[in-house]
Design a protein around this motif. Structure first.
Motif, PDB file in Angstrom:
ATOM      1  N   UNK A  25      66.556  -7.343  71.630  1.00 52.67           N
ATOM      2  CA  UNK A  25      66.362  -8.576  71.230  1.00 52.67           C
ATOM      3  C   UNK A  25      64.857  -8.791  71.938  1.00 52.67           C
ATOM      4  N   UNK A  26      63.953  -9.434  71.162  1.00 57.02           N
ATOM      5  CA  UNK A  26      62.607  -9.994  71.877  1.00 57.02           C
ATOM      6  C   UNK A  26      61.642  -8.852  72.062  1.00 57.02           C
ATOM      7  N   UNK A  27      61.974  -7.872  71.725  1.00 54.46           N
ATOM      8  CA  UNK A  27      60.999  -6.649  72.014  1.00 54.46           C
ATOM      9  C   UNK A  27      59.867  -6.677  70.705  1.00 54.46           C
ATOM     10  N   UNK A  28      59.004  -5.875  70.572  1.00 53.20           N
ATOM     11  CA  UNK A  28      57.923  -6.143  69.558  1.00 53.20           C
ATOM     12  C   UNK A  28      58.235  -4.690  68.727  1.00 53.20           C
ATOM     13  N   UNK A  29      58.132  -5.061  67.370  1.00 54.76           N
ATOM     14  CA  UNK A  29      58.100  -3.963  66.181  1.00 54.76           C
ATOM     15  C   UNK A  29      56.719  -3.783  65.519  1.00 54.76           C
ATOM     16  N   UNK A  30      56.192  -2.668  65.529  1.00 57.06           N
ATOM     17  CA  UNK A  30      54.626  -2.495  64.962  1.00 57.06           C
ATOM     18  C   UNK A  30      55.019  -2.253  63.506  1.00 57.06           C
ATOM     19  N   UNK A  31      54.183  -3.255  62.854  1.00 56.61           N
ATOM     20  CA  UNK A  31      54.151  -3.312  61.277  1.00 56.61           C
ATOM     21  C   UNK A  31      55.389  -3.850  60.874  1.00 56.61           C
ATOM     22  N   UNK A  32      56.211  -4.537  61.783  1.00 56.93           N
ATOM     23  CA  UNK A  32      57.285  -5.162  61.358  1.00 56.93           C
ATOM     24  C   UNK A  32      58.254  -4.321  60.726  1.00 56.93           C
ATOM     25  N   UNK A  33      58.381  -3.220  61.244  1.00 56.26           N
ATOM     26  CA  UNK A  33      59.099  -2.100  60.962  1.00 56.26           C
ATOM     27  C   UNK A  33      60.024  -1.715  62.030  1.00 56.26           C
ATOM     28  N   UNK A  47      74.508  -3.402  66.729  1.00 57.09           N
ATOM     29  CA  UNK A  47      72.997  -3.472  66.959  1.00 57.09           C
ATOM     30  C   UNK A  47      72.466  -4.752  66.874  1.00 57.09           C
ATOM     31  N   UNK A  48      71.599  -5.118  67.787  1.00 53.14           N
ATOM     32  CA  UNK A  48      70.986  -6.500  67.932  1.00 53.14           C
ATOM     33  C   UNK A  48      69.476  -6.283  67.768  1.00 53.14           C
ATOM     34  N   UNK A  49      68.942  -7.069  66.819  1.00 48.50           N
ATOM     35  CA  UNK A  49      67.399  -7.018  66.886  1.00 48.50           C
ATOM     36  C   UNK A  49      66.765  -8.348  66.505  1.00 48.50           C
ATOM     37  N   UNK A  50      67.060  -9.473  67.477  1.00 44.98           N
ATOM     38  CA  UNK A  50      66.889 -10.727  67.094  1.00 44.98           C
ATOM     39  C   UNK A  50      65.526 -11.087  67.706  1.00 44.98           C
ATOM     40  N   UNK A  51      64.616 -11.638  66.810  1.00 53.55           N
ATOM     41  CA  UNK A  51      63.225 -12.058  67.240  1.00 53.55           C
ATOM     42  C   UNK A  51      62.288 -10.937  67.446  1.00 53.55           C
ATOM     43  N   UNK A  52      62.219  -9.798  66.687  1.00 55.87           N
ATOM     44  CA  UNK A  52      61.522  -8.709  67.023  1.00 55.87           C
ATOM     45  C   UNK A  52      60.371  -8.448  65.944  1.00 55.87           C
ATOM     46  N   UNK A  53      60.205  -9.661  65.303  1.00 57.69           N
ATOM     47  CA  UNK A  53      59.055  -9.635  63.974  1.00 57.69           C
ATOM     48  C   UNK A  53      59.154  -8.708  63.119  1.00 57.69           C
ATOM     49  N   UNK A  54      60.512  -8.771  62.727  1.00 59.49           N
ATOM     50  CA  UNK A  54      60.878  -7.511  61.556  1.00 59.49           C
ATOM     51  C   UNK A  54      60.378  -8.184  60.270  1.00 59.49           C
ATOM     52  N   UNK A  71      70.314  -9.731  63.032  1.00 52.54           N
ATOM     53  CA  UNK A  71      68.717  -9.723  62.508  1.00 52.54           C
ATOM     54  C   UNK A  71      68.314 -11.179  62.507  1.00 52.54           C
ATOM     55  N   UNK A  72      68.780 -11.948  63.059  1.00 55.47           N
ATOM     56  CA  UNK A  72      68.283 -13.336  63.083  1.00 55.47           C
ATOM     57  C   UNK A  72      66.896 -13.580  63.534  1.00 55.47           C
ATOM     58  N   UNK A  73      66.284 -14.642  63.061  1.00 55.08           N
ATOM     59  CA  UNK A  73      64.664 -14.980  63.475  1.00 55.08           C
ATOM     60  C   UNK A  73      63.808 -13.902  63.360  1.00 55.08           C
ATOM     61  N   UNK A  74      63.982 -13.266  62.414  1.00 56.63           N
ATOM     62  CA  UNK A  74      62.696 -12.370  61.860  1.00 56.63           C
ATOM     63  C   UNK A  74      62.159 -13.008  60.693  1.00 56.63           C
ATOM     64  N   UNK A  75      61.335 -12.021  59.792  1.00 56.24           N
ATOM     65  CA  UNK A  75      60.533 -12.415  58.705  1.00 56.24           C
ATOM     66  C   UNK A  75      61.169 -11.511  57.428  1.00 56.24           C
ATOM     67  N   UNK A  76      62.312 -11.172  57.400  1.00 53.54           N
ATOM     68  CA  UNK A  76      62.791 -10.382  56.255  1.00 53.54           C
ATOM     69  C   UNK A  76      62.925 -11.431  54.985  1.00 53.54           C
ATOM     70  N   UNK A  77      62.217 -10.857  53.962  1.00 57.64           N
ATOM     71  CA  UNK A  77      62.595 -11.525  52.755  1.00 57.64           C
ATOM     72  C   UNK A  77      63.299 -10.752  51.714  1.00 57.64           C
TER      73      UNK A  77
END
Length: 264
Positions: A25-33, A47-54, A71-77
């Motif tokens: 959670x709250x780490x940074x993903x490059x290019x949203x991946x 596996x938790x990836x909350x707010x990592x700008x995915x 996968x909450x609080x990301x930008x998945x569409x």
């Protein structure tokens, strides 16, 4: 901190195959991946990836044992077909706060036959008419949508938390050891209690013995007194008998004297 470094930090000298729970959670993903995560995490269940700008889950590796995915609080569409292909055992999926706008985007989730709980809070799709009815029809395997079943009954905590099956073995062992320690302490307390009772009983027995000894001593003293009394009685008897003998002798002497006088 970027996702790769965070994964290395979370490993804590373990191999990926030993990890059952991974929180990024709250780490940074490059290019949203997703980065740094591979199929080597074959035992991963949570596996938790909350707010990592995915913006995409296309880089998600094959994780056959994964059961809960946050996968909450990301930008998945979209692009959710990857989940059906690579996480076949998934039972809980949280997509709250993403960019999902229509129900068709969620159609690939039909292939997740074990999916029981799906969260879509704060997604635009929840504003659609007949949203809940449509989702339960689309995904008949679902038990809970946004924390409630079809009858608007709230999910138990165990279901919301994924039944607690994603704990590491080490944590479970620690809990077992703590329980064993508590049980041992309780056993020790019980034993101490038993010893206390035994001690009290021993003291009572000792007190009883002391009382018996005192009674015996008293009895001995009484016997001695009785013997002394008997001895005293015998001495008195002897004195009386001696006095009687004396008197008899004196009487006999007097009688002899009187007889002599009569003869004269």
């Amino acid at each position: 901190m970027d996702m790769k470094k965070r994964i290395n930090l979370e490993l804590r000298n373990r191999t990926p195959a030993d990890v059952k729970e991974l929180v990024l959670d709250n780490c940074r993903s490059n290019d949203g991946k997703i980065e740094g995560l591979s199929a080597a995490f074959e035992s991963l269940e949570f596996l938790s990836m909350i707010n990592v700008m995915l913006t995409s889950v296309s880089n998600l590796p094959k994780l056959n044992k994964l059961r809960k995915l946050e996968l909450s609080d990301n930008r998945i569409s979209g692009g959710l077909e990857v989940l059906a292909e690579r996480t076949p055992s998934l039972t809980h999926l949280n997509l709250s706060g993403n960019k999902i706008k229509d129900i068709n985007t969620l159609e690939p989730l039909k292939k997740l036959l074990n999916l029981r709980s799906l969260d879509l809070f704060n997604c635009e799709v929840t504003n659609l008419n007949d949203y809940r009815d449509s989702m339960f029809k689309l995904l008949p395997q679902l038990t809970y949508l946004d924390g409630y079943d079809q009858d608007d009954q709230e999910a138990p905590d165990s279901d919301v938390e994924g039944d607690g099956d994603c704990l590491d073995d080490d944590e479970e062992e620690d809990d077992d050891e703590e329980n064993e320690d508590v049980e041992e302490e309780e056993d020790d307390d019980d034993e101490e209690g038993e010893f206390d009772v035994l001690d009290e009983e021993d003291e009572d027995e000792l007190d009883g013995e002391d009382d018996d000894d005192e009674d015996e001593d008293s009895a001995d003293e009484d016997d001695d007194e009785d013997e002394e009394a008997e001895d005293g009685d015998e001495e008195c008897k002897e004195i009386v008998q001696g006095q009687k003998r004396k008197r008899t002798q004196e009487d006999e002497e007097d009688e002899d004297t009187e007889d002599d006088l009569d003869d004269q």
